[in-house]
Design an enzyme around this catalytic site. Structure first.
Site, PDB file in Angstrom:
ATOM      1  N   ARG A   1      81.150 -33.209 -87.168  1.00 20.52           N
ATOM      2  CA  ARG A   1      80.182 -33.556 -86.009  1.00 20.52           C
ATOM      3  C   ARG A   1      80.415 -32.591 -84.665  1.00 20.52           C
ATOM      4  O   ARG A   1      81.461 -32.243 -84.548  1.00 20.52           O
ATOM      5  CB  ARG A   1      80.301 -34.811 -85.533  1.00 20.52           C
TER       6      ARG A   1
ATOM      7  N   ASN B   1      75.909 -49.669 -79.690  1.00 20.45           N
ATOM      8  CA  ASN B   1      75.535 -48.258 -79.812  1.00 20.45           C
ATOM      9  C   ASN B   1      75.824 -47.746 -81.333  1.00 20.45           C
ATOM     10  O   ASN B   1      74.849 -47.153 -81.860  1.00 20.45           O
ATOM     11  CB  ASN B   1      75.855 -47.269 -78.714  1.00 20.45           C
TER      12      ASN B   1
ATOM     13  N   GLU C   1      90.275 -43.951 -81.623  1.00 20.64           N
ATOM     14  CA  GLU C   1      90.726 -43.059 -82.632  1.00 20.64           C
ATOM     15  C   GLU C   1      92.119 -42.691 -82.605  1.00 20.64           C
ATOM     16  O   GLU C   1      92.781 -42.584 -83.275  1.00 20.64           O
ATOM     17  CB  GLU C   1      89.652 -41.904 -82.678  1.00 20.64           C
TER      18      GLU C   1
ATOM     19  N   THR D   1      79.955 -42.318 -84.682  1.00 27.60           N
ATOM     20  CA  THR D   1      78.872 -41.585 -85.440  1.00 27.60           C
ATOM     21  C   THR D   1      79.279 -40.225 -85.898  1.00 27.60           C
ATOM     22  O   THR D   1      79.915 -39.732 -85.028  1.00 27.60           O
ATOM     23  CB  THR D   1      77.799 -41.770 -84.610  1.00 27.60           C
TER      24      THR D   1
END
Lengths: 332, 1221
Positions: free
Chosen positions: B146, B1037, B96, B63
């Site tokens: 973020r 999630n 990642e 996210t």
């Protein structure tokens, strides 16, 4: 013996047809039935309620939780193509038509006049050779009369007949107060065949779990007697074809029903019990029996023991009941 | 048409049908002179270009970037091609770090490669980013900037992640809005190819990535015009190839590394010029001009703000307003931050400037200033006669940044002695850094329509609003903006939608205030949130309510009545749930509320709007079933007939006011701090309200009475068999059982409080009473308790021993009952027999009332863990659902018992959780050892009996642990009188002499994928840790992406065509070690086996792994039937239950015990009861059948292997009895 028969405007190589069942649920299944010798295959019923329920459930489960939480705006990918509703059924019809030689009869079970017509049209466009309307209406409402129920059958039939050009059969249950009259009304309303009878699955109780369980029992040969009686009574009085279903396991079962007046006999339980090869074998056995007994053709056999043809027509009526009772002697 | 703003839009001819083609995003095949528009969010805007310019995308969800990867995957799976006519390959990696490695490899072998990431994900890419830049490799990463996790995790937007990689040698190009995210995705790629400097293209997480705006699309030809194929050929030519081999990645020594490192300097020098030239070519082709540093405002400005990202949009809007009102200010927005070109920066700055404020959206603690500030200071230092520069921080973690904040910064620049370093947007009463701004200041133009909608997550409000924006964006030439604020809870969550429509591009990158239209889609929200106090005079207020028009006024709280009258709102009501039910739509009210909006807002002519809604409905639902379209149409028509305007009375009639968010009995921190967050007023909390190190108290969710259930379970003592299964399965600990001595249930007992004589042997004593009680305001109404209840009402078997009843009818009564229930004493835990579900479920849960999804399949396991071991557990929790419902402010479900003990819980990261938990164990063991050494040394002073008692204590049972706690307490008393350094040391470590339980908890994304390397290592260490894997088979999630636990044939994101390979058999991999306790459990199938697994795992002095089947909303199931799915998956053998206990070998037994009975359900009968499998039969029936056949084969093969390992030929006792023997 010449085994061909005419049913729903189709010439069948013999009268043994695979009835609507899960066995014809897939293309492979339909092919297996054809390979096993079925003269025609009725596809399982497309249940309108089931389609609606399934797609509403799918919509609900795909939408639940979406756009609620910043990290997960959805939980399942949105497919580009999505076939719900009758799409898969229609594809089965067209695939089966393309890859099978035998006629493919689509079957429809619906609940509202509008959608009956719509689905029937789609089935015709998909290539169905004929349609079987499976009207399973249980009049549980206290404010609906028998007359209204009967009228509903006629209305549905007329709606569908207006929509499609292919022949339409009506699969009925035996529970009408005046079945002969009902059959005549269906015939007059344009039914191309009547299929006798729908074996309604009756609920059972699980007394340990205190639950109602739908129960499917395979038919037994003795069950042929209900269709046998009505075939014999109807034979020769109607324009439409007649097909027999319920309890056909042995060549004797089939022969009796054909002699009563059936143009075709449909197998379901027997296929589960004995395997799909029962289809071809049964046709052979009918053929053997007929040949052995000097029948030249199936047509000669057909209706030969119907009410009009037998010596004792009353045997199909109430007198039969009286006689049965009188002949019953308790074991001492 | 009604007078008002939208009317003006119409009368000015501003609203008209757009002639442009709209919005289906697809690469265009031929050049077209007509402009093409789409209404999309920032992620889609960027991904739409990135996908078309890539051969390979290696991705991993995080996210707020996840949807870029998902879209790329979706487009590729649909066969969408890049501009060269081939479909990009999209691969999901395990982390990642893995994605970056794959990207690096793909680049080195010559593919045009990209990835999408954010935050900690970007940090995992750092090692490869240094390599990629060091090798001068052309690529672009698209990053949704973020917040980095520090004192807390935050999924929201700021620049802390991108600033953390500014030294990697990558160019950093920032987009401030959705159009830029689209355009600069192209500019970045063209510049990377030309400059050979890899580019990190970033934009603000959520504010840009999730904001929906209308944008002008770039065609394939636009892309082709900017991308020079020769540069691509050169990129390929540089790639590794055995046809012209080279080596890269040498090791260099002190003699040469330095020089070699400087060799790339000319490329960095050239890079800004190249980026600008690409921007210029872009402008010439497309018409939108961009600059590396772009100045807006007065050419003679004396004060200038320097800023980057979406905040620059707000700053620009404010500068225009201020200059129009007599100020002389300017804005310098930064696009290319690295390489930082002082030359371009200085050239862009007007010479008139006297003072500059540099605004950073990140915090670099301990630095002289934040990064952009220090760069600007440095650039100006080179100029001489530099203006005064101050630096400020704003907008961390998507904190609002509004025109009033911009204004106060300009005001500060006017001051004789401005703050050199400041913050804006918060009240910093600790360091006094903050500037005080006027919240009432607004620059919003009057011709922009502003609307705010309050919806429940489940009611489809956000989806409907997105549709509305698309309708307006597509059908008119109005510009549209949508921004959506979500809850931190997953059940009963509120969403607030902020929509703007206007004649110009909308630059207001902040929430809507002073709305023209407010809609409350859930009547209960009026009691919880302030929603109309800032509405414009004469605005429209729409309320969904079942109360009829002639009665509604009197039901409103006083504040709401007052605000409606003060502002003379036009007040409309609709009973949307009734209309939905009548239209056959169940509880889906999205279409109804959307119709209401269009019917009364006047944004579009009514008939036109209704026609557009119907068109959208057809497009959205057609493929899902014609009757769904019909039902939605019916809902639209019925809405119009049921929408009512309520005439306003002359005065306020209500005597009641809005209730307080939490009880006045709550602790001070709860009332003073957390309650503000619950009310939606967290922004008003000053810095001093917060712990500086991110430490928060337990037992806070208990004060947050959400009352979100429509119906709650009510106990019927006539039929209850006291099995406590309902207590076991409750995901929210909202139904509990107690056994109490009869004489304790006294006169204070509320009328209606039920008990029955206790029957059982799990507690000692006679004359005991059993009580089962629901917390009515904490229950979510999921119904799992009803589903599991085995006791039917024999007179009426549709009923059970617990049955749902409407909350409003029982709320008061049951609240009193619940309070009384809590006041009753519990049987001390050491007196309970906890080897049975019935006994164990009398243990107090120390995990209660989480914000997990209603009916969550994970939380019952965590609750069980806290019941059994919570008073001595240390929990390391991987990032994911369990960390979010475990610790997302405002409250935590973890709680303490009457002795103040409870689970000590922490979340480190996603990838390192096993190692983090191992660290707990290492400390506990070391300090236990040290404490024992000290105690041995102090044995004479402490007393031999006590010391030997402590040192020799068995601590395997609750009784033994209680006894040890008592001894340690005695020890502390004695130590107080021993005045030696050793005694002080032992005093501080004495708690470690009591056995602790280390539990490492996380989902399958962690255990199977990103954290697997660590998990495997921790298992191999042999230490006494317990790992609980809450296995949903997807990344729940982040929205259902495929993990290595995803079953074969299931559809998930990144496996839209069905997962083609079986799920990893994590259990078998752990079993292979031989020394690891391994259990696979599913509480809905066999709760006793689950209980035993937890107890055996904890008692095993070594590593234990419990893999717990967790039904999940991402499976596409009815969550109230979750337990049925446990039964089905186990009965089909797709999830065999077993326990592998290495201790059994000591008794000459095979360590593996099968607890599953032989399969009695077809795999497909389980699978097709879940939409994740079923949907493939609709989208690709042939593939569904193919995969299902493979799955059946695989499941059978695995079952056979387990049976063999268990030494069974199908006739084992456990398998026969399902472990119940």
């Amino acid at each position: 013996m010449k085994m061909t028969t005419r049913y729903l405007g189709l010439t069948l190589k013999h009268p043994v047809v695979a009835s609507a069942s899960p066995l014809s649920h897939t293309l492979d299944g339909v092919r297996r039935l054809e390979d096993a010798g079925a003269a025609a295959v009725v596809l399982p019923s497309l249940f309108e309620e089931q389609i609606e329920q399934e797609s509403m459930h799918m919509l609900h489960t795909m939408q639940q939780g979406t756009e609620s939480f910043a990290e997960a705006r959805s939980y399942l990918p949105e497919p580009d193509q999505f076939m719900v509703g009758p799409d898969q059924y229609l594809r089965l019809i067209s695939d089966a038509r393309k890859s099978c030689e035998v006629p493919i009869i689509a079957s429809l079970n619906g609940h509202s006049p509008g959608t009956w017509a719509q689905y029937a049209r789609l089935m015709e466009s998909a290539g169905a050779s004929a349609l079987e309307l499976n009207i399973y209406y249980l009049a549980t409402r206290f404010d609906i009369s028998g007359a209204e129920v009967e009228q509903n059958y006629i209305d549905i039939l007329k709606t569908v007949k207006k929509e499609v050009k292919i022949p339409v059969a009506l699969k009925l249950g035996p529970y009408f107060s005046a079945f002969a009259s009902m059959a005549k009304r269906c015939d007059d309303a344009g039914a191309d065949a009547l299929v006798l009878f729908n074996r309604f699955y009756q609920p059972d109780l699980d007394i340990e779990e205190l639950e109602v369980r739908p129960r499917v029992d395979l038919s037994v040969s003795s069950e042929i007697r209900v269709p046998l009686r009505w075939l014999a009574i109807l034979h020769g009085h109607l324009k439409c074809n007649l097909a027999a279903t319920s309890g056909i396991h042995t060549p004797d079962d089939a022969i009796k029903l054909i002699m009563s007046g059936a143009d075709a006999v449909m197998l379901c339980s027997a296929l589960f019990q004995w395997g799909v090869h029962r289809l071809g074998r049964l046709a052979e056995e009918i053929d053997d029996w007929g040949t052995e007994h000097g029948y030249e053709s199936l047509e000669m056999l057909k209706g030969s023991m119907s009410q009009r043809a037998v010596k004792d027509p009353e045997a199909f009526e109430r007198a039969n009941y009286m006689r049965t009772l009188q002949s019953f002697k308790p074991i001492a | 048409m009604r007078e008002g703003l939208p009317g003006r839009l119409h009368s000015q001819g501003l609203v008209r049908k757009s002639t442009a083609s709209t919005c289906e995003l697809r690469p265009e095949s031929k050049e077209t002179m007509s402009k093409s528009f789409a209404t999309v969010d920032g992620n889609e805007a960027a991904a739409h270009v990135a996908h078309r310019l890539s051969e390979v995308c290696a991705i991993y969800p995080i996210t707020p970037s996840s949807s870029m990867g998902e879209l790329a995957d979706e487009w590729s799976s649909r066969g969408k091609k890049n501009i060269w006519g081939t479909i990009p390959t999209v691969i999901e990696m395990q982390s990642e770090g893995g994605a970056a490695g794959a990207v690096h490899g793909a680049l080195q072998s010559g593919a045009l490669t990209t990835t999408f990431t954010a935050s900690q994900g970007l940090l995992l890419m750092i090692p490869n980013m240094y390599k990629i830049a060091g090798e001068l490799t052309s690529t672009v990463f698209h990053v949704t900037a973020r917040t980095l996790a520090t004192h807390a995790l935050s999924i929201f937007g700021d620049h802390s992640d991108v600033m953390a990689v500014r030294s990697t040698g990558w160019a950093m190009l920032c987009s401030a809005n959705i159009q830029e995210a689209h355009d600069q995705a192209l500019i970045a790629t063209a510049a990377a190819l030309e400059s050979r400097i890899p580019v990190m293209h970033f934009f603000d997480g959520f504010r840009t990535s999730h904001e929906v705006q209308k944008l002008e699309l770039l065609s394939d030809d636009d892309l082709r015009a900017l991308i020079n194929d020769e540069l691509i050929f050169a990129h390929r030519q540089r790639a590794l190839s055995p046809d012209h081999p080279v080596i890269r990645g040498t090791a260099q020594n002190p003699d040469v590394f330095f020089q070699a490192r400087e060799a790339s300097a000319p490329y960095y020098k050239a890079c800004p010029g190249i980026v600008q030239s690409v921007m210029d070519r872009f402008a010439a082709r497309v018409g939108r001009a961009y600059k590396l540093f772009e100045y807006h405002g007065s050419p003679t400005a004396d004060r200038v703000i320097v800023i980057m990202g979406s905040g620059s949009e707000t700053a620009m809007e404010t500068v225009e307003y201020l200059n129009a009102h007599g100020e002389n200010v300017g804005l310098l927005r930064v696009r290319l931050y690295r390489p930082f070109s002082a030359e371009h920066f200085l050239a862009a700055l007007p010479s008139s400037v006297r003072s500059i404020a540099v605004l950073d959206r990140t915090k670099e603690p301990g630095a002289l200033g934040d990064p952009l500030y220090t760069d600007v200071v440095c650039a100006l230092a080179e100029r001489g006669n530099a203006p005064r520069v101050i630096g400020g921080r704003y907008g961390l973690s998507s904190k609002e940044f509004t025109p009033s904040m911009v204004k106060v910064v300009f005001d500060e620049l006017k001051s004789a002695s401005p703050k050199k370093q400041f913050t804006v947007g918060i009240e910093d009463d600790v360091s006094n850094s903050s500037l005080k701004y006027d919240p009432a200041f607004s620059v919003e133009p009057t011709d922009v329509f502003r609307a705010r909608f309050y919806g429940l997550g489940a009611d489809g409000t956000v989806g409907a609003n997105k549709n509305s924006i698309k309708i307006i964006g597509d059908e008119t030439n109005l510009y549209a903006q949508g921004y959506f604020v979500y809850d931190s809870k997953k059940s009963g969550a509120i969403t607030v939608s902020h929509l703007r429509f206007g004649p110009r591009p909308i630059r207001s990158c902040y929430l809507v205030s002073n709305p023209n239209f407010v809609a409350c889609h859930q009547p209960g929200f009026l009691d919880k949130y302030e929603m109309i106090a800032d509405a414009q005079k004469g605005a429209t207020f729409l309320l969904n309510t079942a109360v009829p028009a002639d009665k509604i006024w009197d039901t409103l709280p006083r504040e709401v009545q007052q605000a409606i009258l003060d502002k003379q709102l036009k007040f409309y009501i609709i009973d949307a749930y009734r209309v939905a039910a009548e239209a056959g739509m169940g509880s889906l009210i999205n279409t109804i509320m959307q119709t209401c909006f269009f019917a009364i807002s006047g944004v579009l002519p009514r008939e036109e709007a209704i026609a557009a809604i119907k068109k959208t409905i057809k497009k959205t639902y057609e493929k899902k079933g014609e009757h769904i379209v019909t039902k939605n149409f019916e809902a639209v028509d019925r809405t119009l007939a049921n929408l009512v305007e309520v005439p306003l009375p002359a005065k306020v009639s209500a005597t009641r006011t809005r209730p307080a968010a939490v009880s006045d009995k709550a602790p001070e921190f709860m009332r003073g701090v957390l309650a503000k967050i619950i009310e939606g007023n967290g922004d008003s909390l000053p810095v001093s309200a917060f712990p500086p190190d991110g430490t928060f108290p337990l037992t806070t969710s208990v004060w947050e009475k959400r009352a979100i259930a429509l119906e709650v379970p009510i106990w019927d003592t006539d039929w209850c068999i006291q099995c406590n299964k309902c207590v076991m399965v409750c995901p929210h600990a909202a139904i509990r059982a107690k056994v109490v001595p009869g004489d304790q249930v006294n006169g204070k007992r509320p009328e209606g409080f039920k008990t029955m004589p206790y029957s059982g042997t799990d507690v000692p004593g006679t004359g005991m009473l059993y009580s089962l009680q629901v917390a009515p305001e904490d229950c979510t109404g999921c119904g799992l308790c009803i589903d599991v209840c085995p006791a039917k009402n024999k007179r009426e078997p549709r009923l059970k021993a617990i049955n749902l009843e409407p909350l409003p009818q029982v709320r008061e009564r049951e609240r009193a009952n619940w309070d009384y229930f809590l006041s009753l004493p519990s049987v001390p835990r050491e007196e309970l027999r906890i080897s049975t579900v019935k006994g164990a479920q009398l243990l107090e849960p120390l995990f209660e009332f989480s914000g997990a999804c209603s009916g969550c399949g994970e939380t019952p396991y965590i609750k069980l863990l806290t019941q059994l071991y919570g008073d001595r557990a240390m929990i390391a929790n991987a990032t994911g659902c369990s960390s979010i419902y475990g610790a997302n402010l405002p409250t935590t479900p973890y709680s303490v018992n009457a002795q103040g003990r409870g689970p000590a819980w922490a979340n480190s990261l996603f990838e390192d959780n096993a190692e983090f938990g191992l660290g707990f164990r290492v400390t506990l063991d070391k300090q236990n050892e040290f404490a024992r050494e000290l105690l041995t040394a102090l044995r004479d002073q402490v007393g031999h009996e006590l010391a030997d008692g402590i040192l020799g204590a068995e601590q395997n049972t609750e009784q033994e642990i209680t006894a040890q706690r008592r001894r340690v307490s005695d020890l502390k008393d004695i130590l107080a009188s021993i005045h030696t350094p050793q005694a002080r040391q032992l005093e501080s470590l004495s708690g470690k002499l009591v056995k602790h339980a280390v539990w490492i908890v996380g989902g399958d994304g962690w255990a199977y994928d990103i954290g697997y390397g660590g998990l495997d290592h921790v298992l191999s260490m042999g230490r006494n840790i317990n790992i609980l894997v809450l296995d949903t088979g997807v990344y729940s999630n982040t929205g259902g992406q495929c993990s290595k636990a995803t079953p074969l044939g299931a559809v998930a994101k990144f496996a839209a065509g069905g997962k083609p390979v079986p799920r990893k058999d994590l259990a078998m991999m752990a079993i292979n070690y031989g020394h690891v306790y391994v259990a696979q459990v599913a509480f809905g199938s066999n709760d006793l086996q689950t209980l035993r697994a937890f107890q055996e795992a904890e008692s095993y002095d070594g590593p234990s792994l419990i893999i717990a089947y967790s039904h999940c909303i991402a499976h596409g199931i009815d969550m109230g039937q979750g337990l049925q799915q446990h039964k089905k998956v186990v009965d089909s053998a797709a999830w065999p239950l077993f326990r592998f206990d290495p201790r059994r070998k000591d008794n000459g037994e095979l360590p593996l015990q099968m607890d599953s009975k032989p399969p009695k359900l077809k795999v497909r009968d389980w699978a097709y009861s879940e939409t994740r499998f079923k949907m493939l039969t609709h989208s690709n029936p042939a593939e569904a059948e193919h995969l299902m056949a493979l799955a059946e084969k695989d499941i059978k093969a695995r079952w056979d292997i387990y049976m063999q390992l268990a030494g069974m030929d199908g006739a084992n006792d456990n398998a026969k009895t399902g472990g119940q023997a």
